[in-house]
Design an enzyme around this catalytic site. Structure first.
Site, PDB file in Angstrom:
ATOM      1  N   CYS A   1    -107.930  52.527  54.386  1.00  0.00           N
ATOM      2  CA  CYS A   1    -108.465  52.742  52.827  1.00  0.00           C
ATOM      3  C   CYS A   1    -109.266  54.414  52.132  1.00  0.00           C
ATOM      4  O   CYS A   1    -109.371  55.187  52.491  1.00  0.00           O
ATOM      5  CB  CYS A   1    -107.963  51.890  52.595  1.00  0.00           C
ATOM      6  SG  CYS A   1    -107.680  51.584  50.525  1.00  0.00           S
TER       7      CYS A   1
ATOM      8  N   HIS B   1    -103.793  48.087  54.596  1.00  0.00           N
ATOM      9  CA  HIS B   1    -105.137  47.932  55.831  1.00  0.00           C
ATOM     10  C   HIS B   1    -104.167  46.146  56.474  1.00  0.00           C
ATOM     11  O   HIS B   1    -104.279  45.332  56.090  1.00  0.00           O
ATOM     12  CB  HIS B   1    -105.537  46.705  53.948  1.00  0.00           C
ATOM     13  CG  HIS B   1    -107.002  47.383  53.237  1.00  0.00           C
ATOM     14  ND1 HIS B   1    -108.158  47.393  53.259  1.00  0.00           N
ATOM     15  CD2 HIS B   1    -106.334  47.331  51.984  1.00  0.00           C
ATOM     16  CE1 HIS B   1    -108.374  47.607  52.772  1.00  0.00           C
ATOM     17  NE2 HIS B   1    -108.030  47.907  51.324  1.00  0.00           N
TER      18      HIS B   1
ATOM     19  N   GLU C   1    -105.596  45.425  58.967  1.00  0.00           N
ATOM     20  CA  GLU C   1    -106.590  44.268  58.818  1.00  0.00           C
ATOM     21  C   GLU C   1    -106.284  42.864  58.317  1.00  0.00           C
ATOM     22  O   GLU C   1    -106.102  41.544  59.520  1.00  0.00           O
ATOM     23  CB  GLU C   1    -107.599  43.889  58.605  1.00  0.00           C
ATOM     24  CG  GLU C   1    -108.260  44.396  57.127  1.00  0.00           C
ATOM     25  CD  GLU C   1    -108.319  45.262  57.156  1.00  0.00           C
ATOM     26  OE1 GLU C   1    -107.372  46.454  56.867  1.00  0.00           O
ATOM     27  OE2 GLU C   1    -109.016  45.382  55.463  1.00  0.00           O
TER      28      GLU C   1
HETATM   29  N1  GLN Z   1    -111.413  53.188  46.470  1.00  0.00           N
HETATM   30  C1  GLN Z   1    -110.475  53.666  47.094  1.00  0.00           C
HETATM   31  C2  GLN Z   1    -109.858  53.390  46.018  1.00  0.00           C
HETATM   32  O1  GLN Z   1    -109.401  52.638  44.592  1.00  0.00           O
HETATM   33  C3  GLN Z   1    -110.205  52.571  48.123  1.00  0.00           C
HETATM   34  C4  GLN Z   1    -109.886  51.382  47.953  1.00  0.00           C
HETATM   35  C5  GLN Z   1    -110.371  50.482  49.459  1.00  0.00           C
HETATM   36  O2  GLN Z   1    -110.723  51.200  50.246  1.00  0.00           O
HETATM   37  N2  GLN Z   1    -109.228  49.350  49.453  1.00  0.00           N
HETATM   38  O3  GLN Z   1    -108.657  53.747  46.131  1.00  0.00           O
END
Ligand code: GLN
Length: 558
Positions: free
Chosen positions: A398, A525, A527
């Site tokens: 992300c 994600h 995970e």
């Molecule tokens: N801050 C970034 C976004 O909002 C990444 C978010 C995250 O890593 N969950 O896109």
């Protein structure tokens, strides 16, 4: 529906979640279908707006629910897919009651905690308990309800009252209460103290709930005399006093419970016909024992913002653990506060800066997990650059993916001020931008959340091979920003390939550097869907690459 309620006494942080999920595992091993509900008596509607510093990670479900990390434990232990409704909070309950009041549904009545809030809690539980979560039709046999906090907290009172009423309405053969408590050892005498447990059971009984089983947390196994005392003063048969003493790893807990016949006591209370054979926990036992015997480890540099509290990245740590165990390795996670890597960091001392770089250089691979806000971003960019240039395996999740795009644009496209508009609104080269559907005024539940499909652009990429899927994969998301589609051609021409995209083809989901041993960034994600025995493909790829086994693995038929 039969209910197993798990409450906690004396102190928080007893491992109630692990105990409750392990109970679920043992019941599942008896052949029952198990679902679970976590109750969090705080006023937040969900965990979405809560800081991982304070409360641990925000776990994300397929349906986009942003929930307490305990739901992650349930999904991993029971191998189920829960819904946002499986996490009940005071905020959700009050919101539903107040909405009803505004609609005029209470017909002029005074709206009160009892019966309106308590009824809403009961209805919610009964409604959620029957939602299938294991991929099969029909509802589960047993619903494990974990009540967060400790008995006696002001904020959990309406829940206790609702659960008392529920126990009465569903009947005694459908309700089993397990109270998790602490048995401390005091001073030089080294005596196991039962008084705190006696008090918390008394408190529970005063509120109308009587525990059928006690699960006692302790450092060392309980003495027989301690059990007898507990039985006598807490009104629980000695055979129903379970001891969950400290174990080398949490995968031992289901076995620990089974060995004390926890399942028999629960099945008896719930009036299930007793099963002839012992529950099959072979896989759990093997996994727990194998892990204890592992000697080799692999160093993983975790370059993040929230490094003080390991629960902040719980699912990432679990996914690393699953991947390492699949490679017969122990994970050795080396935490690096991203800001310590920065040259002109205001916070880092020269020693901390040197130590951070030393740790990074000694690691076999680098992981930059998700995050929000600009703290440490400079350090994360340096870590991504280091991994790219030195051919060190890298997984960016992300924010970690967005970081690698910023780094690549700056270093290879020479766009020195390239940035995400999350960190610099004025950047001349916004390579990461705010998503059109986001909200800048409301923070809760307004991100791109939950399971979305990623389509592989070519079956010839590492990600597709690791997933062993040529067309698409479904993973969970939680972000507001995305890679700017206007820069894709330039980035790809320079060698950064966006091998996974959403159905429109405009939203970037997976990036790779084909000329690198393992350089993968994902907007999702992975995970959250990793399971013991079924590690997430991209985490497995990272560990395989870190130990020089990736190519051999990929060329093997699976
Ligand atoms: N801050 C970034 C976004 O909002 C990444 C978010 C995250 O890593 N969950 O896109």
């Amino acid at each position: 529906m039969k209910y197993v309620l798990v409450t906690g006494g004396v102190v928080s942080g007893l491992g109630k979640g692990v105990t409750a999920s392990s109970i679920g595992v043992v019941l599942k091993a008896c052949g029952l279908r198990v679902t679970s509900i976590k109750i969090d008596p705080y006023l937040n509607t969900d965990a979405g707006t809560m800081s991982p510093f304070e409360h641990g990670e925000v776990f994300v479900l397929d349906d986009g629910g942003e929930v307490d990390l305990d739901l992650g434990n349930y999904e991993r232990f029971l191998d189920v897919t829960l819904t946002r409704e499986n996490n009940i909070t005071t905020g959700k309950i009050y919101q539903s009651v107040i909405d009803k009041e505004r609609r005029g549904d209470y017909l002029g009545k005074t709206v009160q905690v009892v019966p309106h809030i308590t009824d809403a809690i009961k209805n919610w539980i009964e409604f959620v308990a029957v939602i299938p979560v294991d991929g099969k039709d029909g509802s589960a046999d047993v619903c494990v309800i974990e009540l967060g906090g400790t008995v006696g907290d002001i904020e959990s009172m309406p829940f206790i009252e609702a659960l008392r009423q529920l126990s009465f309405s569903v009947g005694r053969e459908n309700f089993c209460l397990i109270h998790v408590s602490l048995i401390p050892v005091l001073g030089v005498v080294g005596e196991q103290k039962t008084k705190p447990t006696q008090h918390s059971v008394r408190e529970l009984r005063a509120l109308g709930l009587t525990p059928h089983l006690l699960a006692c947390r302790s450092a060392q196994p309980l003495l027989e005399s301690t059990k007898e005392k507990l039985s006598q003063f807490c009104h629980v048969p000695a055979g129903n006093i379970l001891n969950v003493h400290d174990v080398p790893n949490i995968w031992h807990v289901p076995l620990l419970l089974k060995n004390q016949n926890a399942h028999m006591a629960i099945l008896k209370q719930l009036n299930f016909p007793s099963i002839g054979t012992a529950p099959d926990l072979l896989e759990w036992t093997k996994r727990a024992e194998t892990f204890d015997k592992l000697t080799n480890s692999v160093k993983i540099a975790m370059v993040g913002k929230y490094i003080g509290l390991s629960d902040s990245y719980l699912s990432v740590l679990k996914a690393l653990l699953h991947a390492c165990v699949a490679c017969s390795l122990k994970p050795s996670v080396e935490w690096i506060a991203a800001s310590d890597l920065e040259d002109e960091s205001a916070k880092a001392t020269p020693e901390a800066h040197a130590a951070a770089w030393e740790t990074l250089r000694n690691a076999a691979c680098v992981l930059v997990p998700g995050g929000f806000g600009d703290r440490g971003v400079g350090g994360m960019i340096l870590a991504a650059k280091y991994a790219r240039e030195n051919r060190v395996p890298y997984l960016g999740i992300c924010l970690g993916m967005q970081i690698s795009v910023i780094e690549f644009a700056r270093s290879i496209l020479s766009l020195e001020r390239a940035n995400s508009t999350e960190f610099d609104l004025e950047t001349p080269d916004p390579v990461v931008i705010f998503m059109p559907e986001g909200s800048r005024t409301h923070m809760g539940s307004t991100m791109r959340l939950g399971s979305r499909r990623t389509f592989f652009q070519t079956p010839d990429c590492v990600a597709s091979k690791l997933y062993q899927k040529s067309a698409y994969v479904d993973e969970r998301h939680r972000h507001r920003y995305e890679v700017n589609p206007m820069f894709i051609d330039k980035l790809e021409d320079a060698g950064l390939k966006f091998v996974g995209r959403d159905e429109s083809g405009k939203r970037m989901e997976v990036l790779e550097l084909p000329c690198h041993p393992y350089y993968v960034g994902v907007q999702f994600h992975p995970e959250f869907k990793s399971r013991p025995g079924r590690p997430s493909a991209l985490f497995l790829g990272l560990i395989l690459a870190a130990t020089g086994q990736l190519q051999a693995y990929l060329s093997k038929p699976h």
